[in-house]
Scaffold this active site. Structure first.
Site, mmCIF file in Angstrom:
data_model
loop_
_atom_site.group_PDB
_atom_site.id
_atom_site.type_symbol
_atom_site.label_atom_id
_atom_site.label_comp_id
_atom_site.label_asym_id
_atom_site.label_seq_id
_atom_site.Cartn_x
_atom_site.Cartn_y
_atom_site.Cartn_z
ATOM 1 N N HIS A 95 3.329 6.655 -6.812
ATOM 2 C CA HIS A 95 2.583 7.839 -7.234
ATOM 3 C C HIS A 95 3.498 9.069 -7.197
ATOM 4 O O HIS A 95 3.435 9.938 -8.074
ATOM 5 C CB HIS A 95 1.382 8.031 -6.312
ATOM 6 C CG HIS A 95 0.292 8.867 -6.875
ATOM 7 N ND1 HIS A 95 -0.812 9.251 -6.130
ATOM 8 C CD2 HIS A 95 0.100 9.427 -8.091
ATOM 9 C CE1 HIS A 95 -1.612 9.981 -6.879
ATOM 10 N NE2 HIS A 95 -1.080 10.104 -8.073
ATOM 11 N N HIS A 115 1.669 4.366 -2.873
ATOM 12 C CA HIS A 115 1.783 5.830 -2.708
ATOM 13 C C HIS A 115 3.148 6.304 -3.201
ATOM 14 O O HIS A 115 3.266 7.344 -3.862
ATOM 15 C CB HIS A 115 1.656 6.204 -1.229
ATOM 16 C CG HIS A 115 0.258 6.258 -0.691
ATOM 17 N ND1 HIS A 115 -0.755 6.960 -1.303
ATOM 18 C CD2 HIS A 115 -0.278 5.720 0.431
ATOM 19 C CE1 HIS A 115 -1.864 6.850 -0.582
ATOM 20 N NE2 HIS A 115 -1.599 6.105 0.467
ATOM 21 N N HIS A 157 0.843 -1.209 0.000
ATOM 22 C CA HIS A 157 0.000 0.000 0.000
ATOM 23 C C HIS A 157 0.875 1.254 0.000
ATOM 24 O O HIS A 157 0.700 2.146 -0.839
ATOM 25 C CB HIS A 157 -0.907 -0.015 1.236
ATOM 26 C CG HIS A 157 -1.759 1.200 1.384
ATOM 27 N ND1 HIS A 157 -3.082 1.240 1.008
ATOM 28 C CD2 HIS A 157 -1.498 2.453 1.854
ATOM 29 C CE1 HIS A 157 -3.583 2.438 1.241
ATOM 30 N NE2 HIS A 157 -2.635 3.195 1.758
ATOM 31 N N GLU A 158 1.799 1.314 0.939
ATOM 32 C CA GLU A 158 2.638 2.515 1.041
ATOM 33 C C GLU A 158 3.557 2.648 -0.175
ATOM 34 O O GLU A 158 3.850 3.754 -0.618
ATOM 35 C CB GLU A 158 3.450 2.501 2.339
ATOM 36 C CG GLU A 158 2.609 2.530 3.610
ATOM 37 C CD GLU A 158 1.599 3.672 3.658
ATOM 38 O OE1 GLU A 158 1.828 4.719 3.010
ATOM 39 O OE2 GLU A 158 0.555 3.521 4.324
#
Length: 693
Positions: free
Chosen positions: A484, A481, A477-478
């Site tokens: 991104h 990010h 998940h991190e």
């Protein structure tokens, strides 16, 4: 008498000098707490002078002398603040936390007159009014619209009296948010539970090793402890056969910030809510939620409530059915007690073992941290063509921090990625992504410095850190990010990377989680940490079958927190004068099962009270999940989870575009249509419950 927290010589202050490190990264080995205040003072002065020059420019406003000039301003402030806030959250000490109290107030006092500058706003508004005649590129037009919206929503168009009051509110909210964060860290640092030999019943070897490492981190060599890190607490509640100790740990965990001590956050919450309500009213909104949600994909509180209630009913039904099965299990074992919140995870594991012949402890030896990092990198390589090489020549803020260089398909430097994975007393709880420098191309090609901070349990005695399936998902998940931020390809800093609506920002991260639990990935990277043997196919199949187990609990835990957040910010602030009573009342209203607690009780709800980023916006994770569940379907429909054509659209329209596109347009460019709402319920295995409801 000079302030011992300061050193004023710009020639010796590393924050004020050009960084001659590899890739011009912060020289953490040289930076001391006393360097920050003088650096901030210089940065504030420089930025104020830059803003004054833009405001007082005698030339008529145009995009270059106003919007582009704003984008170029504040470079030193961004540089100093990024380093400071990394240390505040990831490696603090008493000196840093004391400075944080001062800086949070100074930051508000610096930004208030800028964001409410009537002359500056007049220049921006004039450009915005004539935007269709300026010959702007789509990215420039988006930047102009976002700049106008940001100033307008900050109160730049208010009367002078209203601006003065708004400035007071902003200053006080900055102090309160900092205080909330410090209180929470204080309660988490103050509590540990030592585990004697008799206290370790049911605990897997990997947990005991991590508990010993946590004790060593606190100078308690030779002992083993449970801390209030979520990774420590949740694993203990799943595994410990000692019901009395589960109760003790659970109650300490949910009481953070609510102990009636110096770290109590109840009064802080009351004041935050009052001030947020007043600020929204000054800007012409009936509630703070109405103000915050207008500038989001959701647009209105009713739209958010509609989504949450659509998910709540089937999730609650599933959770209640699981509760009844667990109670039957307790009775069958001869237990004469009612299932309590500190029992849920323990008996859920037993039920999962019964239903799917699977428990987390069986797979943890195959989820070594280094292998999961390698898996996250490999997926990025296969999707986007980027590669990662570890660097040992980049200064870091703690010896545990690791750094990798990311290169593009052509071998060109693209970004640096810092991974800070282990829990320690100097770090706030949770997991997050942030940056030390954002990508931009306004003045040359600026490569980003992206951080992932987690709180995994460290292995003891040279053993690797072993992750639970939840931990492994958090890592992906991190890193989503992080991608991104690292894959961002925009010109202007304000549109870089994760500078998107809150209810869109979780799409790249939650979407990336899907790859972590795919057989193609696990078969390659899930290897036993001692033998190197791959994950047995039988265990893999049982893991995949068990994924949707306990989703009623997980969804209830999350949605109840999102609903509480929404109610805090839609009801009058006076309704929450007694925070505990408000929490109790709202949970009764929605029929919260008494055996499940909020994922974040109000006094520890850092997402919404340490700052305003997720205030009235915690729902965003679920709003984004509608998109991420639907988006992964594009790969499934292509028959290849690394399909090159789908991956290219994902790169171009989602990961690389930052905030340069409207999020709805970005999603539809990738998927070819709006998201399909039932994808979320299908992913969580709740579709049948939804139909029944």
């Amino acid at each position: 008498m000079s302030d011992p927290r300061q050193t004023t010589d710009s020639e010796t202050n590393p924050l004020l000098k050009a960084w001659v490190t590899t890739f011009a990264t912060p020289p953490f080995d040289e930076i001391k707490p006393e360097h920050f205040l003088p650096a901030f003072e210089q940065a504030f002065a420089d930025h104020s002078a830059e803003i004054a020059a833009i405001t007082n420019d005698p030339a008529a406003p145009d995009f270059a002398n106003t919007i582009t000039a704003l984008e170029r301003s504040g470079k030193l402030l961004s540089k100093v603040a990024a380093v400071f806030y990394d240390l505040v959250s990831a490696h603090s000490n008493p000196a840093i936390l004391e400075i944080d109290k001062d800086v949070s107030l100074r930051m508000a006092r610096h930004w208030n007159p800028i964001m409410m500058n009537a002359v500056l706003f007049g220049r921006i508004a004039q450009l915005h009014e004539n935007r269709t005649d300026l010959g702007l590129s789509p990215e420039q037009l988006r930047l102009l619209e976002r700049t106008y919206t940001r100033f307008h929503r900050a109160g730049a168009g208010l009367s002078e009296d209203a601006k003065a009051r708004m400035a007071e509110i902003n200053e006080r909210l900055a102090q309160l948010g900092t205080g909330f964060s410090h209180h929470l860290l204080g309660d988490e640092q103050d509590w540990v539970m030592e585990l004697g030999e008799a206290d370790r019943q049911g605990l897997p070897e990997s947990f005991v090793a991590a508990a010993k490492a946590a004790a060593e981190e606190r100078g308690m060599d030779g002992k083993a402890i449970v801390t209030l890190s979520r990774s420590s607490v949740e694993q203990f509640l799943k595994s410990s056969a000692r019901r009395d100790l589960r109760e003790k740990v659970y109650k300490a965990f949910i009481a953070r910030g609510d102990n009636g001590n110096a770290n109590d956050n109840n009064e802080t919450i009351v004041e935050i809510l009052k001030l947020r309500e007043e600020s929204a009213n000054l800007l012409g909104y009936p509630t703070y939620a109405a103000y915050r949600l207008e500038d989001s994909m959701a647009k209105t509180p009713d739209a958010v409530r509609g989504l949450l209630e659509r998910v709540w009913k089937p999730a609650r039904a599933r959770a209640l059915a699981d509760r009844d099965e667990m109670q039957a299990l307790i009775t069958a074992e001869g237990g004469n007690f009612k299932l309590s919140p500190w029992d849920w995870r323990f008996y859920a594991e037993k039920l999962r073992l019964q239903r799917a012949n699977f428990d987390d402890s069986a797979i943890k030896p195959y989820l070594a941290l280094d292998n999961m990092i390698a898996a996250a990198f490999d997926c990025a390589t296969r999707l986007f063509g980027v590669t990662f090489e570890e660097r040992k020549d980049v200064p870091v803020w703690h010896p545990d921090v690791r750094v990798w260089e990311m290169k593009d398909r052509d071998g060109k430097h693209k970004a640096l990625f810092y991974g800070d994975y282990f829990a320690r007393p100097s770090k706030r709880s949770g997991a997050w992504m942030t940056s030390l420098r954002d990508q931009q191309k306004l003045d040359g090609d600026v490569a980003p410095l992206v951080l992932n901070i987690c709180n995994f349990a460290k292995g003891a005695d040279g053993e690797p850190s072993l992750l639970s399936p939840d931990d492994a998902r958090t890592l992906f998940h991190e890193f989503g990010h992080g991608l991104h931020g690292m894959l961002s390809n925009v010109t202007y800093p304000s549109l870089s990377g994760t500078s998107v609506f809150t209810d869109f920002v979780e799409l790249p991260s939650q979407l990336y989680e899907h790859w972590q639990e795919r057989p193609e990935v696990l078969q390659k990277f899930a290897r036993h940490y001692r033998t190197g043997e791959p994950l047995p196919d039988d265990l893999l199949q049982r893991f995949l079958a068990a994924r949707k187990f306990n989703q009623g609990f997980a969804t209830v835990e999350f949605v109840s927190s999102a609903l509480i957040d929404l109610e805090f910010h839609t009801q009058p602030a006076a309704a929450a004068q007694d925070v505990r009573a408000f929490e109790r009342r709202e949970l009764e209203k929605i029929g919260m099962p008494e055996e499940i607690a909020l994922r974040h009780r109000p006094t520890q709800f850092g997402h919404i009270f340490t700052g305003d980023h997720y205030a009235a916006g915690y729902y965003s994770y679920m709003w984004s999940e509608v998109m991420d569940a639907d988006a992964f379907g594009a790969f499934e429909e292509a028959g290849d989870i690394f399909d090159p054509a789908v991956a290219k659209r994902l790169h171009d329209d989602i990961y690389a575009s930052g905030g340069s596109l409207d999020p709805e347009a970005a999603y539809e460019a990738f998927r070819g249509r709006p998201p399909e709402p039932d994808a979320l319920l299908r992913r969580r295995g709740l579709l049948d419950n939804a139909k029944a409801a």
